[in-house]
Design a protein around this motif. Structure first.
Motif, PDB file in Angstrom:
ATOM      1  N   ILE A  24      -6.660 -34.608 -33.412  1.00 22.81           N
ATOM      2  CA  ILE A  24      -7.567 -33.820 -32.568  1.00 22.81           C
ATOM      3  C   ILE A  24      -6.838 -32.568 -32.107  1.00 22.81           C
ATOM      4  CG2 ILE A  24      -9.060 -33.824 -30.541  1.00 22.81           C
ATOM      5  CD1 ILE A  24      -9.196 -36.873 -30.754  1.00 22.81           C
ATOM      6  N   LYS A  25      -7.249 -31.427 -32.653  1.00 27.42           N
ATOM      7  CA  LYS A  25      -6.520 -30.179 -32.443  1.00 27.42           C
ATOM      8  C   LYS A  25      -7.361 -29.081 -31.797  1.00 27.42           C
ATOM      9  CE  LYS A  25      -2.902 -31.712 -34.830  1.00 27.42           C
ATOM     10  NZ  LYS A  25      -1.623 -32.013 -34.168  1.00 27.42           N
ATOM     11  N   ARG A  26      -8.641 -29.302 -31.596  1.00 27.85           N
ATOM     12  CA  ARG A  26      -9.487 -28.199 -31.149  1.00 27.85           C
ATOM     13  C   ARG A  26      -9.144 -27.757 -29.716  1.00 27.85           C
ATOM     14  NH1 ARG A  26     -15.256 -31.003 -32.026  1.00 27.85           N
ATOM     15  NH2 ARG A  26     -14.169 -31.210 -34.004  1.00 27.85           N
ATOM     16  N   PRO A  27      -9.470 -26.510 -29.396  1.00 26.17           N
ATOM     17  CA  PRO A  27      -9.146 -25.986 -28.066  1.00 26.17           C
ATOM     18  C   PRO A  27      -9.683 -26.881 -26.948  1.00 26.17           C
ATOM     19  CG  PRO A  27      -9.894 -24.210 -29.495  1.00 26.17           C
ATOM     20  CD  PRO A  27     -10.113 -25.498 -30.257  1.00 26.17           C
ATOM     21  N   GLY A  28      -8.819 -27.179 -25.996  1.00 27.55           N
ATOM     22  CA  GLY A  28      -9.187 -28.011 -24.864  1.00 27.55           C
ATOM     23  C   GLY A  28      -8.816 -29.467 -25.023  1.00 27.55           C
ATOM     24  N   SER A  29      -8.524 -29.892 -26.242  1.00 28.51           N
ATOM     25  CA  SER A  29      -8.203 -31.305 -26.475  1.00 28.51           C
ATOM     26  C   SER A  29      -6.930 -31.717 -25.751  1.00 28.51           C
ATOM     27  CB  SER A  29      -8.077 -31.592 -27.975  1.00 28.51           C
ATOM     28  OG  SER A  29      -7.032 -30.833 -28.558  1.00 28.51           O
ATOM     29  N   ASP A  30      -5.980 -30.785 -25.629  1.00 29.58           N
ATOM     30  CA  ASP A  30      -4.741 -31.109 -24.921  1.00 29.58           C
ATOM     31  C   ASP A  30      -4.999 -31.352 -23.434  1.00 29.58           C
ATOM     32  OD1 ASP A  30      -5.445 -28.405 -24.661  1.00 29.58           O
ATOM     33  OD2 ASP A  30      -3.377 -27.744 -24.397  1.00 29.58           O
ATOM     34  N   LYS A  31      -5.919 -30.589 -22.867  1.00 37.28           N
ATOM     35  CA  LYS A  31      -6.260 -30.775 -21.456  1.00 37.28           C
ATOM     36  C   LYS A  31      -6.993 -32.093 -21.236  1.00 37.28           C
ATOM     37  CE  LYS A  31      -4.565 -26.832 -20.149  1.00 37.28           C
ATOM     38  NZ  LYS A  31      -3.264 -26.819 -19.436  1.00 37.28           N
ATOM     39  N   HIS A 137     -24.742 -43.652 -20.170  1.00 37.77           N
ATOM     40  CA  HIS A 137     -23.609 -44.212 -20.904  1.00 37.77           C
ATOM     41  C   HIS A 137     -23.104 -43.209 -21.944  1.00 37.77           C
ATOM     42  CE1 HIS A 137     -20.978 -47.439 -22.190  1.00 37.77           C
ATOM     43  NE2 HIS A 137     -21.301 -47.150 -23.439  1.00 37.77           N
ATOM     44  N   GLY A 138     -23.718 -43.172 -23.108  1.00 32.13           N
ATOM     45  CA  GLY A 138     -23.274 -42.234 -24.132  1.00 32.13           C
ATOM     46  C   GLY A 138     -23.346 -40.793 -23.680  1.00 32.13           C
ATOM     47  N   GLU A 139     -24.415 -40.455 -22.950  1.00 31.71           N
ATOM     48  CA  GLU A 139     -24.559 -39.082 -22.484  1.00 31.71           C
ATOM     49  C   GLU A 139     -23.474 -38.706 -21.476  1.00 31.71           C
ATOM     50  OE1 GLU A 139     -26.608 -41.699 -22.050  1.00 31.71           O
ATOM     51  OE2 GLU A 139     -28.190 -41.214 -20.604  1.00 31.71           O
ATOM     52  N   LYS A 140     -23.005 -39.681 -20.720  1.00 32.99           N
ATOM     53  CA  LYS A 140     -21.923 -39.414 -19.770  1.00 32.99           C
ATOM     54  C   LYS A 140     -20.617 -39.129 -20.514  1.00 32.99           C
ATOM     55  CE  LYS A 140     -19.329 -41.548 -15.985  1.00 32.99           C
ATOM     56  NZ  LYS A 140     -19.155 -42.780 -15.188  1.00 32.99           N
ATOM     57  N   SER A 141     -20.365 -39.865 -21.599  1.00 30.51           N
ATOM     58  CA  SER A 141     -19.163 -39.582 -22.396  1.00 30.51           C
ATOM     59  C   SER A 141     -19.224 -38.163 -22.960  1.00 30.51           C
ATOM     60  CB  SER A 141     -19.020 -40.601 -23.534  1.00 30.51           C
ATOM     61  OG  SER A 141     -18.643 -41.866 -23.041  1.00 30.51           O
ATOM     62  N   VAL A 142     -20.380 -37.774 -23.488  1.00 37.52           N
ATOM     63  CA  VAL A 142     -20.544 -36.411 -24.016  1.00 37.52           C
ATOM     64  C   VAL A 142     -20.294 -35.394 -22.903  1.00 37.52           C
ATOM     65  CG1 VAL A 142     -22.203 -34.753 -24.971  1.00 37.52           C
ATOM     66  CG2 VAL A 142     -22.121 -37.088 -25.868  1.00 37.52           C
ATOM     67  N   TYR A 143     -20.840 -35.658 -21.733  1.00 36.16           N
ATOM     68  CA  TYR A 143     -20.690 -34.753 -20.586  1.00 36.16           C
ATOM     69  C   TYR A 143     -19.213 -34.575 -20.218  1.00 36.16           C
ATOM     70  CZ  TYR A 143     -20.939 -33.201 -15.699  1.00 36.16           C
ATOM     71  OH  TYR A 143     -20.761 -32.528 -14.517  1.00 36.16           O
ATOM     72  N   ILE A 144     -18.478 -35.666 -20.156  1.00 40.40           N
ATOM     73  CA  ILE A 144     -17.057 -35.586 -19.789  1.00 40.40           C
ATOM     74  C   ILE A 144     -16.270 -34.823 -20.851  1.00 40.40           C
ATOM     75  CG2 ILE A 144     -14.943 -36.917 -19.415  1.00 40.40           C
ATOM     76  CD1 ILE A 144     -16.754 -39.125 -18.201  1.00 40.40           C
ATOM     77  N   ILE A 145     -16.480 -35.170 -22.112  1.00 38.11           N
ATOM     78  CA  ILE A 145     -15.728 -34.523 -23.196  1.00 38.11           C
ATOM     79  C   ILE A 145     -15.974 -33.023 -23.222  1.00 38.11           C
ATOM     80  CG2 ILE A 145     -15.442 -34.362 -25.706  1.00 38.11           C
ATOM     81  CD1 ILE A 145     -16.335 -37.381 -25.767  1.00 38.11           C
ATOM     82  N   THR A 146     -17.251 -32.635 -23.111  1.00 38.82           N
ATOM     83  CA  THR A 146     -17.577 -31.207 -23.239  1.00 38.82           C
ATOM     84  C   THR A 146     -17.131 -30.396 -22.030  1.00 38.82           C
ATOM     85  OG1 THR A 146     -19.843 -31.657 -22.467  1.00 38.82           O
ATOM     86  CG2 THR A 146     -19.484 -31.551 -24.860  1.00 38.82           C
ATOM     87  N   GLY A 147     -16.673 -31.059 -20.995  1.00 35.46           N
ATOM     88  CA  GLY A 147     -16.027 -30.337 -19.908  1.00 35.46           C
ATOM     89  C   GLY A 147     -14.647 -29.830 -20.298  1.00 35.46           C
ATOM     90  N   PHE A 148     -14.127 -30.340 -21.405  1.00 37.47           N
ATOM     91  CA  PHE A 148     -12.799 -29.949 -21.880  1.00 37.47           C
ATOM     92  C   PHE A 148     -12.829 -29.239 -23.233  1.00 37.47           C
ATOM     93  CE2 PHE A 148     -12.089 -33.437 -18.964  1.00 37.47           C
ATOM     94  CZ  PHE A 148     -10.980 -33.033 -18.238  1.00 37.47           C
ATOM     95  N   MET A 149     -13.668 -29.708 -24.148  1.00 41.79           N
ATOM     96  CA  MET A 149     -13.691 -29.130 -25.494  1.00 41.79           C
ATOM     97  C   MET A 149     -15.092 -29.249 -26.092  1.00 41.79           C
ATOM     98  SD  MET A 149     -11.661 -32.000 -27.736  1.00 41.79           S
ATOM     99  CE  MET A 149     -12.375 -33.631 -28.025  1.00 41.79           C
ATOM    100  N   ARG A 150     -15.358 -28.437 -27.073  1.00 39.09           N
ATOM    101  CA  ARG A 150     -16.667 -28.443 -27.728  1.00 39.09           C
ATOM    102  C   ARG A 150     -16.778 -29.607 -28.705  1.00 39.09           C
ATOM    103  NH1 ARG A 150     -19.930 -24.101 -27.306  1.00 39.09           N
ATOM    104  NH2 ARG A 150     -20.940 -24.613 -29.289  1.00 39.09           N
ATOM    105  N   LEU A 151     -17.987 -30.104 -28.827  1.00 41.71           N
ATOM    106  CA  LEU A 151     -18.316 -31.097 -29.839  1.00 41.71           C
ATOM    107  C   LEU A 151     -19.301 -30.487 -30.820  1.00 41.71           C
ATOM    108  CD1 LEU A 151     -18.976 -34.248 -27.606  1.00 41.71           C
ATOM    109  CD2 LEU A 151     -16.957 -33.838 -29.023  1.00 41.71           C
ATOM    110  N   SER A 152     -19.234 -30.902 -32.080  1.00 41.30           N
ATOM    111  CA  SER A 152     -20.292 -30.524 -33.001  1.00 41.30           C
ATOM    112  C   SER A 152     -21.547 -31.284 -32.602  1.00 41.30           C
ATOM    113  CB  SER A 152     -19.903 -30.877 -34.446  1.00 41.30           C
ATOM    114  OG  SER A 152     -19.949 -32.287 -34.628  1.00 41.30           O
ATOM    115  N   ARG A 153     -22.689 -30.843 -33.082  1.00 42.22           N
ATOM    116  CA  ARG A 153     -23.926 -31.535 -32.734  1.00 42.22           C
ATOM    117  C   ARG A 153     -23.895 -32.974 -33.227  1.00 42.22           C
ATOM    118  NH1 ARG A 153     -29.565 -28.519 -33.206  1.00 42.22           N
ATOM    119  NH2 ARG A 153     -28.468 -27.369 -31.577  1.00 42.22           N
ATOM    120  N   GLU A 154     -23.382 -33.194 -34.437  1.00 39.89           N
ATOM    121  CA  GLU A 154     -23.351 -34.561 -34.970  1.00 39.89           C
ATOM    122  C   GLU A 154     -22.405 -35.446 -34.168  1.00 39.89           C
ATOM    123  OE1 GLU A 154     -23.822 -37.067 -38.981  1.00 39.89           O
ATOM    124  OE2 GLU A 154     -23.218 -34.982 -39.197  1.00 39.89           O
TER     125      GLU A 154
END
Length: 202
Positions: A24-31, A137-154
């Protein structure tokens, strides 16, 4: 003396960090990893559930690794590669598998309850669920992750619908997500395999 459970916990934490930093190398992943490792997060010590699979310290990270292994295995199957033509890069696989359940961070509180054992009432430890960010549940995980880095739609749909038809989502939405984004079906399959096979025999 270090117990077998402590050793397993230490190995799981090290393996999670290794896979995460390797792929996992995308911007924000380290944070995001810094957050998971910080004292603001109990990701590496939390259980995966209150009393079902992984209901012990370190169960959440162990479950995340099981899902990663099951997803990798599923995507390597000849039928999946040749007939379904599913192919995802290592980063996407690591993101959706390792992070699908980070919604469970800081949600499980240790407590005790009375239980009758050998005709004697004794206090036994257990986990109670106390979600201070009730965003689903799943939407909360997406919410937390995208506070740090972008996700693809899939990736976002895969994490959002990883509970599949066993979750509280409308069945038609789950079916549509699976049809539109096959990674969502693959992740859901891996999550169920980890939960009902790998973790039910522990």
């Amino acid at each position: 003396m270090i117990t077998e459970r402590v050793l397993l916990f230490m190995e799981a934490k090290e393996r999670f960090i290794q896979i995460y930093t390797d792929y996992i190398k995308r911007p924000g992943s380290d944070k995001l990893l810094e957050y998971l490792l910080s004292n603001q997060s109990d990701f590496f010590t939390a259980p995966a559930s209150t009393r079902f699979h992984g209901s012990y310290p370190g169960g959440l990270v162990e479950h995340s690794l099981h899902v990663y292994d099951c997803l990798k295995d599923y995507l390597e199957r000849d039928r999946v590669k040749e007939e379904y033509q599913l192919s995802y890069d290592e980063e996407s696989i690591a993101i959706v598998a390792l992070l699908h359940d980070i919604c469970k961070i800081n949600c499980y509180k240790e407590s005790v309850r009375n239980q009758k054992i050998n005709n004697q009432w004794v206090q036994v430890p257990y986990y109670e669920f106390d979600d201070r960010l009730p965003y689903g549940h799943g939407e909360k995980s997406v919410y937390i992750i995208t506070g740090f880095m972008r996700l693809s739609r899939e990736e976002a749909f895969a994490i959002r619908y990883h509970m599949g038809f066993s979750g509280s989502e409308e069945a038609r939405n789950v079916g549509a997500a699976f049809e539109m984004y096959p990674l969502a079906f693959a992740l859901s399959t891996a999550d169920m395999e980890a939960t009902y096979f790998l973790e039910s025999i522990k």
